[in-house]
Design a protein around this motif. Structure first.
Motif, PDB file in Angstrom:
ATOM      1  N   ILE A  43       4.306  -4.246  28.909  1.00 33.47           N
ATOM      2  CA  ILE A  43       3.599  -4.488  30.166  1.00 33.47           C
ATOM      3  C   ILE A  43       4.582  -4.373  31.327  1.00 33.47           C
ATOM      4  CG2 ILE A  43       2.259  -6.175  31.490  1.00 33.47           C
ATOM      5  CD1 ILE A  43       1.525  -7.411  28.689  1.00 33.47           C
ATOM      6  N   ASN A  44       4.185  -3.677  32.363  1.00 31.26           N
ATOM      7  CA  ASN A  44       5.003  -3.567  33.560  1.00 31.26           C
ATOM      8  C   ASN A  44       5.320  -4.970  34.088  1.00 31.26           C
ATOM      9  OD1 ASN A  44       6.178  -2.918  36.025  1.00 31.26           O
ATOM     10  ND2 ASN A  44       4.508  -1.627  36.722  1.00 31.26           N
TER      11      ASN A  44
ATOM     12  N   LEU B  96       7.546   2.358  29.673  1.00 32.23           N
ATOM     13  CA  LEU B  96       7.422   0.905  29.771  1.00 32.23           C
ATOM     14  C   LEU B  96       8.181   0.142  28.687  1.00 32.23           C
ATOM     15  CD1 LEU B  96       3.677   0.673  30.818  1.00 32.23           C
ATOM     16  CD2 LEU B  96       5.654   0.000  32.179  1.00 32.23           C
ATOM     17  N   PHE B  97       8.775   0.820  27.742  1.00 30.25           N
ATOM     18  CA  PHE B  97       9.581   0.150  26.718  1.00 30.25           C
ATOM     19  C   PHE B  97      10.456   1.168  26.009  1.00 30.25           C
ATOM     20  CE2 PHE B  97       5.531   1.215  24.656  1.00 30.25           C
ATOM     21  CZ  PHE B  97       5.964   1.942  23.561  1.00 30.25           C
ATOM     22  N   ALA B  98      11.470   0.669  25.322  1.00 33.71           N
ATOM     23  CA  ALA B  98      12.355   1.512  24.530  1.00 33.71           C
ATOM     24  C   ALA B  98      12.331   1.051  23.079  1.00 33.71           C
ATOM     25  CB  ALA B  98      13.787   1.434  25.063  1.00 33.71           C
ATOM     26  N   LEU B  99      12.524   1.992  22.174  1.00 34.76           N
ATOM     27  CA  LEU B  99      12.679   1.673  20.759  1.00 34.76           C
ATOM     28  C   LEU B  99      14.127   1.955  20.377  1.00 34.76           C
ATOM     29  CD1 LEU B  99      11.098   0.836  18.158  1.00 34.76           C
ATOM     30  CD2 LEU B  99      10.953   3.271  17.629  1.00 34.76           C
ATOM     31  N   VAL B 100      14.775   0.956  19.784  1.00 34.74           N
ATOM     32  CA  VAL B 100      16.173   1.117  19.377  1.00 34.74           C
ATOM     33  C   VAL B 100      16.292   0.857  17.884  1.00 34.74           C
ATOM     34  CG1 VAL B 100      17.060   0.479  21.656  1.00 34.74           C
ATOM     35  CG2 VAL B 100      16.765  -1.289  19.904  1.00 34.74           C
ATOM     36  N   ARG B 101      17.320   1.469  17.311  1.00 32.72           N
ATOM     37  CA  ARG B 101      17.608   1.266  15.891  1.00 32.72           C
ATOM     38  C   ARG B 101      18.901   0.471  15.761  1.00 32.72           C
ATOM     39  NH1 ARG B 101      17.981   6.418  13.967  1.00 32.72           N
ATOM     40  NH2 ARG B 101      15.860   6.492  13.145  1.00 32.72           N
ATOM     41  N   HIS B 102      18.865  -0.510  14.856  1.00 32.99           N
ATOM     42  CA  HIS B 102      20.046  -1.329  14.598  1.00 32.99           C
ATOM     43  C   HIS B 102      19.998  -1.738  13.135  1.00 32.99           C
ATOM     44  CE1 HIS B 102      22.823  -4.773  14.695  1.00 32.99           C
ATOM     45  NE2 HIS B 102      23.302  -4.239  15.819  1.00 32.99           N
ATOM     46  N   PRO B 103      21.112  -1.613  12.398  1.00 31.34           N
ATOM     47  CA  PRO B 103      21.071  -1.910  10.958  1.00 31.34           C
ATOM     48  C   PRO B 103      20.716  -3.359  10.645  1.00 31.34           C
ATOM     49  CG  PRO B 103      23.329  -1.576  11.708  1.00 31.34           C
ATOM     50  CD  PRO B 103      22.430  -1.130  12.816  1.00 31.34           C
ATOM     51  N   GLU B 104      20.970  -4.251  11.584  1.00 33.87           N
ATOM     52  CA  GLU B 104      20.632  -5.666  11.398  1.00 33.87           C
ATOM     53  C   GLU B 104      19.674  -6.104  12.498  1.00 33.87           C
ATOM     54  OE1 GLU B 104      21.551  -7.371   8.839  1.00 33.87           O
ATOM     55  OE2 GLU B 104      22.903  -5.873   7.993  1.00 33.87           O
ATOM     56  N   ALA B 105      18.577  -5.351  12.646  1.00 35.10           N
ATOM     57  CA  ALA B 105      17.674  -5.585  13.780  1.00 35.10           C
ATOM     58  C   ALA B 105      17.082  -6.992  13.766  1.00 35.10           C
ATOM     59  CB  ALA B 105      16.566  -4.540  13.781  1.00 35.10           C
TER      60      ALA B 105
ATOM     61  N   GLY C 190      11.285  -4.170  26.190  1.00 36.77           N
ATOM     62  CA  GLY C 190      10.579  -3.823  27.413  1.00 36.77           C
ATOM     63  C   GLY C 190      11.451  -3.929  28.646  1.00 36.77           C
ATOM     64  N   LEU C 191      10.815  -3.792  29.789  1.00 38.56           N
ATOM     65  CA  LEU C 191      11.520  -3.746  31.063  1.00 38.56           C
ATOM     66  C   LEU C 191      11.677  -5.141  31.655  1.00 38.56           C
ATOM     67  CD1 LEU C 191       9.639  -0.755  32.746  1.00 38.56           C
ATOM     68  CD2 LEU C 191      11.654  -0.680  31.248  1.00 38.56           C
ATOM     69  N   ALA C 192      12.852  -5.397  32.214  1.00 41.26           N
ATOM     70  CA  ALA C 192      13.050  -6.628  32.977  1.00 41.26           C
ATOM     71  C   ALA C 192      12.504  -6.423  34.385  1.00 41.26           C
ATOM     72  CB  ALA C 192      14.531  -6.983  33.031  1.00 41.26           C
ATOM     73  N   GLY C 193      12.120  -7.517  35.009  1.00 38.57           N
ATOM     74  CA  GLY C 193      11.510  -7.412  36.326  1.00 38.57           C
ATOM     75  C   GLY C 193      12.492  -7.323  37.467  1.00 38.57           C
ATOM     76  N   ASN C 194      13.767  -7.657  37.210  1.00 33.38           N
ATOM     77  CA  ASN C 194      14.743  -7.643  38.290  1.00 33.38           C
ATOM     78  C   ASN C 194      16.152  -7.403  37.736  1.00 33.38           C
ATOM     79  OD1 ASN C 194      15.577 -10.204  37.223  1.00 33.38           O
ATOM     80  ND2 ASN C 194      14.023 -11.202  38.482  1.00 33.38           N
ATOM     81  N   GLU C 195      17.086  -7.242  38.659  1.00 32.75           N
ATOM     82  CA  GLU C 195      18.472  -6.960  38.272  1.00 32.75           C
ATOM     83  C   GLU C 195      19.059  -8.071  37.422  1.00 32.75           C
ATOM     84  OE1 GLU C 195      21.801  -4.569  38.037  1.00 32.75           O
ATOM     85  OE2 GLU C 195      19.886  -4.093  39.003  1.00 32.75           O
ATOM     86  N   ALA C 196      18.708  -9.311  37.755  1.00 31.55           N
ATOM     87  CA  ALA C 196      19.243 -10.439  36.996  1.00 31.55           C
ATOM     88  C   ALA C 196      18.817 -10.370  35.530  1.00 31.55           C
ATOM     89  CB  ALA C 196      18.787 -11.750  37.627  1.00 31.55           C
ATOM     90  N   GLY C 197      17.587  -9.948  35.296  1.00 36.59           N
ATOM     91  CA  GLY C 197      17.123  -9.831  33.918  1.00 36.59           C
ATOM     92  C   GLY C 197      17.863  -8.769  33.144  1.00 36.59           C
ATOM     93  N   PHE C 198      18.112  -7.627  33.771  1.00 35.99           N
ATOM     94  CA  PHE C 198      18.873  -6.570  33.107  1.00 35.99           C
ATOM     95  C   PHE C 198      20.309  -7.015  32.834  1.00 35.99           C
ATOM     96  CE2 PHE C 198      15.576  -3.648  34.924  1.00 35.99           C
ATOM     97  CZ  PHE C 198      15.155  -3.118  33.721  1.00 35.99           C
ATOM     98  N   GLU C 199      20.910  -7.711  33.784  1.00 39.21           N
ATOM     99  CA  GLU C 199      22.281  -8.198  33.589  1.00 39.21           C
ATOM    100  C   GLU C 199      22.332  -9.194  32.439  1.00 39.21           C
ATOM    101  OE1 GLU C 199      23.424  -9.775  37.349  1.00 39.21           O
ATOM    102  OE2 GLU C 199      23.737  -7.792  38.265  1.00 39.21           O
ATOM    103  N   ARG C 200      21.316 -10.034  32.345  1.00 42.36           N
ATOM    104  CA  ARG C 200      21.276 -11.010  31.252  1.00 42.36           C
ATOM    105  C   ARG C 200      21.145 -10.326  29.909  1.00 42.36           C
ATOM    106  NH1 ARG C 200      16.732 -15.821  31.014  1.00 42.36           N
ATOM    107  NH2 ARG C 200      17.262 -16.636  28.917  1.00 42.36           N
TER     108      ARG C 200
END
Length: 342
Positions: A34-35, A286-295, A322-332
């Motif tokens: 969700i946006n 609106l979202f990314a899918l990532v692969r990780h061996p210990e997801a 998904g997407l963070a709503g602000n810069e602080a969320g991405f930094e976290r």
């Protein structure tokens, strides 16, 4: 075999809080598609809240939706209290048979067809759909990997299914950010049902609003099964406002700017993965899918840092973020991913 039990979805923040602690406000919820930015709301007249939604309000919303989605004049369009309501009804429109579902995908489609007595056949691609299938479901772009099936393939599939007395369901919940993938403009026969989610792109999922675009016969049957006043008056008023892309006191191409901010957030998310060594393998705007061996282990470590992402039982090396709503969320998020990769 389709399980009839609980299907796990993103957005299960209450369960995460119950297990890992903290208050809801402590958490960064990146588990949904969700946006995180809600489209600006209009002023809603008091009578819209006070009265049952009338035909004029519904008609205005449907006209606005036709223009926004590019629906032809001859096609039917129905408003529903969320696409989930439509997903429950669609399998009951014809006698059950075999249904092919391009998988993995949003699991509610399989569950709804199974409950209605259909034999569900998960298929990896259109080419593997058997000739015995009476119906098919394609989420396009797909959730969670972002796979896109070209429109001409989908239209050809709908024609084949029509000859068997069936239909194709195309769930375009994530197509608003990539409108070139949509076949809503080609819908209009009872062999094709295109589902549209309002809340994901506009960041208003709590409104519970969706649309089905199809032939007149299917549309009439869906409307009959949904019953009168299926969508609230405020939801219809907000949809009309959003589809027109204007807001009192705002200037400029509001929808264009709204869409650009989604892509900017998505680019920021991909940049974080590159800097932290995460393998991105798919997704949508609106979202990314990532692969990780210990997801699953990574999921738990993020939860302990009050960050919720989406894990999958059927793909234990996948996470959807998904997407963070602000810069602080991405930094976290970046700090958390950096910490767990040390």
């Amino acid at each position: 075999m389709i399980e009839h039990g609980l299907i796990e979805h993103g957005g299960a923040l209450d369960r995460a809080v119950a297990r890992f602690g903290g208050a809801r406000g402590d958490w960064l919820d990146l588990s949904t598609g969700i946006n995180p930015e809600a489209f600006p709301l209009p002023e809603i007249a008091p009578e819209v809240w006070n009265r049952l939604p009338d035909e004029a309000l519904l008609g205005q919303a449907l006209v606005a939706a036709r223009g926004y989605y590019g629906v032809s004049d001859g096609a039917g369009i129905v408003a529903a209290p969320g696409t989930q309501a439509l997903i429950q009804i669609v399998p009951e429109l014809v006698e059950p048979g075999e249904v092919a579902v391009l998988s993995p995908t949003y699991q509610e489609h399989q569950a709804a067809f199974a409950r209605a007595g259909w034999a569900v056949m998960p298929c990896p691609d259109v080419g593997s759909i058997p000739a015995t299938a009476k119906a098919a479901v394609v989420v396009n772009p797909n959730n969670p990997d972002g796979r896109i099936v070209p429109g001409d393939e989908l239209l050809a599939l709908a024609e084949r299914l029509q000859r068997r007395g069936g239909f194709l369901v195309v769930d375009e919940a994530f197509a608003d950010t990539s409108p070139e993938t949509s076949i809503a403009a080609q819908a209009g026969g009872d062999n094709l049902i295109v589902l549209k989610s309002f809340g994901k792109f506009f960041g208003l999922a709590g409104l519970r609003l969706g649309f089905a675009i199809s032939g007149a016969g299917i549309a009439q049957e869906l409307a009959k099964r949904l019953g009168p006043w299926a969508v609230s008056g405020p939801a219809l008023a907000i949809a009309s406002h959003a589809f027109l892309g204007s807001s009192p006191g705002m200037t400029g191409p509001v929808l264009d700017g709204f869409r650009k901010r989604i892509f900017a957030r998505r680019a920021a998310l991909s940049a974080i993965f590159k800097r932290t060594g995460m393998e991105e393998i798919g997704g949508t705007a609106l979202f990314a899918l990532v692969r990780h061996p210990e997801a699953h282990g990574l999921h738990e470590q993020l939860c302990r840092r009050r960050i919720l992402v989406r894990k999958f039982d059927y793909a234990p090396d996948w996470l959807r973020i998904g997407l963070a709503g602000n810069e602080a969320g991405f930094e976290r998020l970046e700090q958390a991913l950096t910490d767990v990769h040390r």
